[in-house]
Design an enzyme around this catalytic site. Structure first.
Site, PDB file in Angstrom:
ATOM      1  N   GLN A  58      24.447  35.846 -60.297  1.00 24.66           N
ATOM      2  CA  GLN A  58      23.779  34.549 -60.405  1.00 24.66           C
ATOM      3  C   GLN A  58      23.387  34.255 -61.852  1.00 24.66           C
ATOM      4  O   GLN A  58      23.365  35.144 -62.691  1.00 24.66           O
ATOM      5  CB  GLN A  58      22.526  34.529 -59.515  1.00 24.66           C
ATOM      6  CG  GLN A  58      21.564  35.689 -59.747  1.00 24.66           C
ATOM      7  CD  GLN A  58      20.829  36.142 -58.497  1.00 24.66           C
ATOM      8  OE1 GLN A  58      20.727  35.397 -57.528  1.00 24.66           O
ATOM      9  NE2 GLN A  58      20.315  37.346 -58.506  1.00 24.66           N
ATOM     10  N   ASP A  81      12.959  38.426 -48.643  1.00 23.90           N
ATOM     11  CA  ASP A  81      12.562  37.475 -49.692  1.00 23.90           C
ATOM     12  C   ASP A  81      13.770  37.247 -50.601  1.00 23.90           C
ATOM     13  O   ASP A  81      13.760  37.591 -51.784  1.00 23.90           O
ATOM     14  CB  ASP A  81      11.374  38.050 -50.481  1.00 23.90           C
ATOM     15  CG  ASP A  81      10.874  37.075 -51.543  1.00 23.90           C
ATOM     16  OD1 ASP A  81      11.118  35.863 -51.411  1.00 23.90           O
ATOM     17  OD2 ASP A  81      10.238  37.538 -52.510  1.00 23.90           O
ATOM     18  N   PRO A 128      24.713  35.009 -53.396  1.00 16.49           N
ATOM     19  CA  PRO A 128      24.675  36.391 -52.907  1.00 16.49           C
ATOM     20  C   PRO A 128      23.922  36.584 -51.592  1.00 16.49           C
ATOM     21  O   PRO A 128      24.038  37.622 -50.954  1.00 16.49           O
ATOM     22  CB  PRO A 128      23.958  37.130 -54.046  1.00 16.49           C
ATOM     23  CG  PRO A 128      23.141  36.090 -54.747  1.00 16.49           C
ATOM     24  CD  PRO A 128      23.910  34.808 -54.616  1.00 16.49           C
TER      25      PRO A 128
HETATM   26  N1  SAM Z   1      10.922  33.011 -53.564  1.00 21.64           N
HETATM   27  C1  SAM Z   1      12.296  32.984 -53.569  1.00 21.64           C
HETATM   28  C2  SAM Z   1      12.957  31.713 -53.204  1.00 21.64           C
HETATM   29  O1  SAM Z   1      12.290  30.710 -53.180  1.00 21.64           O
HETATM   30  O2  SAM Z   1      14.174  31.680 -52.958  1.00 21.64           O
HETATM   31  C3  SAM Z   1      13.000  34.270 -53.436  1.00 21.64           C
HETATM   32  C4  SAM Z   1      12.625  35.059 -54.627  1.00 21.64           C
HETATM   33  S1  SAM Z   1      13.372  36.544 -55.033  1.00 21.64           S
HETATM   34  C5  SAM Z   1      13.510  36.382 -56.787  1.00 21.64           C
HETATM   35  C6  SAM Z   1      15.056  36.429 -54.531  1.00 21.64           C
HETATM   36  C7  SAM Z   1      15.805  37.733 -54.797  1.00 21.64           C
HETATM   37  O3  SAM Z   1      16.816  37.905 -53.817  1.00 21.64           O
HETATM   38  C8  SAM Z   1      16.512  37.804 -56.151  1.00 21.64           C
HETATM   39  O4  SAM Z   1      15.910  38.790 -56.950  1.00 21.64           O
HETATM   40  C9  SAM Z   1      17.955  38.124 -55.802  1.00 21.64           C
HETATM   41  O5  SAM Z   1      18.580  39.006 -56.711  1.00 21.64           O
HETATM   42  C10 SAM Z   1      17.792  38.730 -54.407  1.00 21.64           C
HETATM   43  N2  SAM Z   1      19.007  38.727 -53.557  1.00 21.64           N
HETATM   44  C11 SAM Z   1      19.871  37.720 -53.349  1.00 21.64           C
HETATM   45  N3  SAM Z   1      20.861  38.114 -52.523  1.00 21.64           N
HETATM   46  C12 SAM Z   1      20.598  39.406 -52.180  1.00 21.64           C
HETATM   47  C13 SAM Z   1      21.266  40.372 -51.370  1.00 21.64           C
HETATM   48  N4  SAM Z   1      22.413  40.079 -50.732  1.00 21.64           N
HETATM   49  N5  SAM Z   1      20.707  41.587 -51.240  1.00 21.64           N
HETATM   50  C14 SAM Z   1      19.548  41.903 -51.904  1.00 21.64           C
HETATM   51  N6  SAM Z   1      18.893  41.035 -52.699  1.00 21.64           N
HETATM   52  C15 SAM Z   1      19.403  39.799 -52.836  1.00 21.64           C
END
Ligand code: SAM
Length: 315
Positions: free
Chosen positions: A40, A166, A175
């Site tokens: 991303q 989350d 992802p």
């Molecule tokens: N508060 C948030 C929102 O509004 O969307 C979510 C916050 S948090 C930063 C989202 C996290 O999900 C990111 O650090 C991202 O790298 C992670 N992420 C995305 N896809 C993922 C996957 N398939 N497995 C694990 N983590 C994932």
């Protein structure tokens, strides 16, 4: 790079698009970081009204001004619903603020946090340490870099008491697309103990676009197709420009059975204090929907159980 920065009227602006026709613009005081990871685009901006902000793939994840609203509401209703959460799984949560809230509960013995993007974690530790507030140094927390879905495929059955999903929104090619399907929630079910509870962020119920409404209601239906107790709740997050939805799925415990006294007693016994948003009397009201959202949850015709071969995504 999908970071949506534009110059106009002598200022730099970040634009978060919500559809082809609408969005929210935020004036940027300073760009602290811009980069591209495995999965991303990543931006850390200091926004005039909201302070330091993490943006992934052009979408605000959290801002210094109100991240505590989102993270308290995501974590605590689910944590108090379980009588004794000891082993916790967090999927996503790169800022470390979800782990921070989980770790407030003294019952917690270990937290496994699985995030797909090591660069997000590195950037958050460097530029946003006030979001994790020491959580990354807590010996109860282990970080696993990897896809949450793959992690669950190999996770020990019945190991976790609670799970917090989350992740980023389900966006096409993003992802997290397969972290909102029935197949995914079946894996979450499998890794939870007999009275396990889970919660997921569930995009916004207040952007009145068909894909958004389809998505939030479908996440609710999908969790409900796996867990006998599925509860939708929401809170207003100013920087998200609307209300945000959450879905709690539970094998046996119902968050609506908890009186304010029981919520207070659980928070007190676990040493959870200093919260700024969530409290015992708010607990039940979070789950009380206005009529329009209640009707959508009951009967929005386009909503469906999401499957790997037919997920739903937002703009
Ligand atoms: N508060 C948030 C929102 O509004 O969307 C979510 C916050 S948090 C930063 C989202 C996290 O999900 C990111 O650090 C991202 O790298 C992670 N992420 C995305 N896809 C993922 C996957 N398939 N497995 C694990 N983590 C994932």
């Amino acid at each position: 790079m999908k970071d949506n920065l534009i110059e106009r009227d002598g200022k730099l602006w970040f634009v978060e698009y919500h559809s082809d026709y609408t969005g929210h613009i935020y004036a940027v005081r300073r760009v602290l970081y811009r980069g591209e990871s495995c999965c991303q685009s990543i931006g850390v901006y200091d926004l005039y009204h909201y302070g330091k902000t993490l943006v992934l793939d052009g979408k605000i994840q959290s801002t210094a001004c109100d991240e505590w609203v989102y993270h308290e509401v995501l974590v605590h209703p689910m944590m108090v619903t379980h009588p004794e959460p000891k082993r916790v799984l967090v999927i996503g949560g790169g800022e470390g603020a979800t782990a921070r809230e989980v770790l407030r509960h003294k019952t917690v013995e270990e937290v496994h946090m699985v995030d797909i993007d090591s660069l997000v974690l590195k950037v958050c530790r460097k530029y946003l340490p006030e979001f994790s507030r020491g959580a990354f140094k807590d010996p109860r927390l282990s970080i696993i870099i990897g896809d949450g879905r793959k992690f669950l495929e190999n996770a020990k059955q019945g190991f976790y008491d609670v799970a917090v999903i989350d992740a980023t929104d389900p966006i096409e090619g993003g992802p997290a697309l397969l972290l909102y399907t029935k197949e995914f929630y079946e894996l979450v079910w499998r890794c939870l103990s007999e009275d396990g509870v889970m919660v997921t962020q569930a995009v916004s119920p207040s952007y009145e676009f068909e894909d958004q409404i389809t998505c939030t209601v479908s996440i609710f239906r999908t969790v409900g197709s796996v867990f006998p107790i599925a509860r939708y709740y929401r809170a207003y997050i100013p920087s998200f420009d609307g209300e945000w939805g959450f879905v709690l799925g539970s094998k046996t415990h119902d968050p609506l059975d908890l009186s304010a006294e029981v919520v207070d007693e659980r928070l007190r016994r676990r040493g959870v204090d200093g919260l700024k948003y969530y409290h015992s009397r708010l607990h039940t009201s979070l789950f009380t929907m206005p009529k329009n959202i209640k009707e959508l949850l009951e009967s929005f015709p386009k909503a469906r159980v999401l499957r790997d071969d037919e997920p739903a995504f937002v703009y």
